[in-house]
Motif scaffolding. Structure first.
Motif, PDB file in Angstrom:
ATOM      1  N   GLU A 106       3.393  -4.312   4.725  1.00 59.79           N
ATOM      2  CA  GLU A 106       2.402  -5.096   5.475  1.00 59.79           C
ATOM      3  C   GLU A 106       1.585  -4.221   6.417  1.00 59.79           C
ATOM      4  O   GLU A 106       0.448  -4.545   6.759  1.00 59.79           O
ATOM      5  N   ARG A 139      -2.797   0.191   5.460  1.00 56.03           N
ATOM      6  CA  ARG A 139      -4.241  -0.061   5.620  1.00 56.03           C
ATOM      7  C   ARG A 139      -4.960  -0.056   4.275  1.00 56.03           C
ATOM      8  O   ARG A 139      -6.185  -0.055   4.213  1.00 56.03           O
ATOM      9  N   LEU A 189      -4.478  -2.441   1.960  1.00 57.86           N
ATOM     10  CA  LEU A 189      -4.411  -3.797   1.422  1.00 57.86           C
ATOM     11  C   LEU A 189      -5.744  -4.529   1.562  1.00 57.86           C
ATOM     12  O   LEU A 189      -6.620  -4.141   2.329  1.00 57.86           O
ATOM     13  N   ARG A 190      -5.860  -5.585   0.769  1.00 57.86           N
ATOM     14  CA  ARG A 190      -6.928  -6.597   0.892  1.00 57.86           C
ATOM     15  C   ARG A 190      -8.331  -6.145   0.506  1.00 57.86           C
ATOM     16  O   ARG A 190      -9.290  -6.859   0.698  1.00 57.86           O
ATOM     17  N   ARG A 191      -8.441  -4.928  -0.061  1.00 59.62           N
ATOM     18  CA  ARG A 191      -9.753  -4.492  -0.567  1.00 59.62           C
ATOM     19  C   ARG A 191      -9.551  -3.657  -1.824  1.00 59.62           C
ATOM     20  O   ARG A 191      -8.535  -2.964  -1.948  1.00 59.62           O
ATOM     21  N   LEU A 220     -12.002   1.351  -0.036  1.00 66.41           N
ATOM     22  CA  LEU A 220     -11.025   1.745   0.977  1.00 66.41           C
ATOM     23  C   LEU A 220     -11.406   3.016   1.727  1.00 66.41           C
ATOM     24  O   LEU A 220     -10.843   3.317   2.772  1.00 66.41           O
ATOM     25  N   GLN A 278      -6.681  -3.641  -6.745  1.00 63.44           N
ATOM     26  CA  GLN A 278      -6.360  -4.021  -5.370  1.00 63.44           C
ATOM     27  C   GLN A 278      -4.840  -3.982  -5.197  1.00 63.44           C
ATOM     28  O   GLN A 278      -4.099  -4.586  -5.968  1.00 63.44           O
ATOM     29  N   GLN A 328      -1.062  -4.554  -3.568  1.00 64.46           N
ATOM     30  CA  GLN A 328      -0.338  -5.688  -3.015  1.00 64.46           C
ATOM     31  C   GLN A 328       0.909  -5.210  -2.292  1.00 64.46           C
ATOM     32  O   GLN A 328       1.446  -4.136  -2.592  1.00 64.46           O
TER      33      GLN A 328
END
Length: 461
Positions: free
Chosen positions: A393, A396, A398-400, A405, A430, A432
């Protein structure tokens, strides 16, 4: 984190330099004043003159506050005692020792190195790891390097491009990535005329390049063919040197592939007789000088697919490899300790160079980094590493998609392992949480890579 490195030779100095560049507090111990002076002046580490096994020396080096001791002196006994003293007198939490003598290594499974006996957490045997690495290369004869990663789901291949007609020559990396003929591989580094770099998508593969490729395990044959290599696994093998490396290699090959014809050339008569007794009828051991053409002919070297030269002498390894190639042996794998010799190997026709110090350094760093990121393999000691990391989590990344990046130029993701399946990443991939990634990182960007992966601050301590 505070680390004490015992031994200021090539291995100890390189380990200390790597750790210091990562912000770790490092002290190096050696009995040689000149070695310590060079370490103290050349790197951001502290040098202490003395014997690593002496309590007073360890105290002076700061053992009371140390988190780890790495013992890589030339003496197995000094390394073992240093670990014992570090544990018993100073409570150093983690202890790593390099041991070479087979008699000590055989006791690893007996419990000798448990805390109540000889407290060593990790025993490193360069000779055994070298032999196992060579055995892997023999299974992929067109590659000069081959390392399994991610529990064997992917491999790192070092491939020399020498055929101008092979499919990848002249192709841009972006076109290779989009071509279905090259499915299942990612090019992460290139060595061209002695310079190692991470290629961008517009770079092209040229004749003479050494290319590092991360590939799916089930695509090895297709990847090798794309680079013009269709060599078959050899059935005749010559090993020069019956030391620990040669003996372990012969045992491993004869057990795994009993149909392979193995001959060992050993200069020392007592050692030759001992190894012949250990190996029995499965291997032919010849006593003599590997630089003697008559002996090479007796060994039928010209009919062998591969010669593996692993004596303790660089010059013997190099020249026996050259002679073997001259009489018709197709491939030479050569152990070389002196780094200055490595640049000469391609001009001499030597296909693959094995560096004992690089093997030891990779292994040590793998055990030093026990957080989200772990060193898997060192690519040239001055260039970088292939690492495996788990995406958490805190990452940095993640989510793109990957192309958004802003990865640094010294970092390239070669494979993603998700729920046991391998994904060769594209620009729109991407990541996960829970993914494992295999990444090439140059040393200049290692700290940044750790921060991006969410591994910063997670070191063993």
């Amino acid at each position: 984190m505070k680390v004490i490195v015992c031994g200021a030779g090539q291995v100890g100095t390189t380990i200390a330099r790597h750790l210091a560049t990562e912000g770790i507090n490092v002290t190096v111990i050696d009995s040689d004043k000149e070695q310590v002076r060079r370490v103290d002046e050349s790197h951001d580490v502290r040098g202490v003159v003395g014997y690593a096994s002496h309590p007073s020396t360890l105290l002076k080096a700061g053992a009371r506050d140390a988190d780890m001791l790495i013992a890589v002196t030339r003496s197995d006994e000094v390394n073992m005692v240093a670990c014992q003293v570090a544990y018993s007198l100073f409570g150093v939490k983690r202890r790593i020792a390099r041991l070479r003598h087979s008699g000590y290594l055989e006791q690893d499974k007996s419990g000798l190195y448990a805390a109540e006996h000889m407290p060593i957490d990790v025993v490193i045997s360069p000779e055994i790891e070298i032999a196992e690495g060579i055995a892997r290369r023999l299974r992929t004869p067109g590659a000069f390097d081959m390392v399994q990663m991610a529990h064997g789901l992917v491999v790192l291949l070092g491939i020399h491009t020498e055929d101008s007609r092979c499919a990848v020559i002249g192709e841009r990396l972006v076109d290779i990535a989009q071509n279905s003929d090259f499915e299942g591989m990612s090019i992460v580094a290139v060595v061209r005329k002695g310079r190692c770099f991470v290629p961008d998508e517009q770079d092209r593969i040229a004749v003479g390049d050494d290319v590092y490729v991360i590939a799916r395990e089930d695509r090895i044959d297709e990847v090798m063919a794309a680079f013009g290599h269709r060599e078959r696994v050899g059935r005749k093998l010559i090993i020069v040197g019956a030391g620990n490396v040669g003996l372990h290699l012969a045992m491993k090959i004869s057990d795994a592939s009993p149909n392979v014809d193995i001959k060992i050339i050993e200069h020392d008569l007592d050692r030759a007789e001992y190894v012949a007794g250990e190996l029995g009828n499965s291997v032919v051991v010849l006593h003599g000088d590997a630089l003697d053409r008559a002996l090479l002919e007796e060994a039928q070297t010209g009919l062998a697919e591969t010669i593996v030269a692993v004596t303790n002498d660089d010059e013997t390894n190099i020249f026996s490899s050259v002679l073997a190639k001259q009489v018709g042996c197709k491939r030479a794998i050569t152990l070389v300790n002196k780094r200055s010799y490595e640049v000469l190997m391609p001009t001499l026709g030597i296909n693959s160079v094995v560096s004992p110090s690089a093997v030891t350094i990779s292994t040590v760093l793998r055990h030093v980094r026990r957080g989200a990121i772990s060193a898997l393999y060192t690519l040239r000691e001055d260039f970088g590493e292939v690492v495996e990391a788990k995406i958490t989590e805190e990452s940095r990344l993640l989510r793109r998609p990957l192309d958004q990046l802003g990865l640094p130029p010294g970092m390239k993701i070669g494979a993603v392992i998700r729920e046991g399946k391998v994904i060769i990443p594209r620009f729109d991939t991407q990541l996960q949480v829970g993914d494992h990634v295999v990444v090439l990182v140059t040393y200049s960007y290692l700290r940044l890579a750790e921060a991006l992966l969410g591994a910063s601050g997670k070191r063993n301590g």
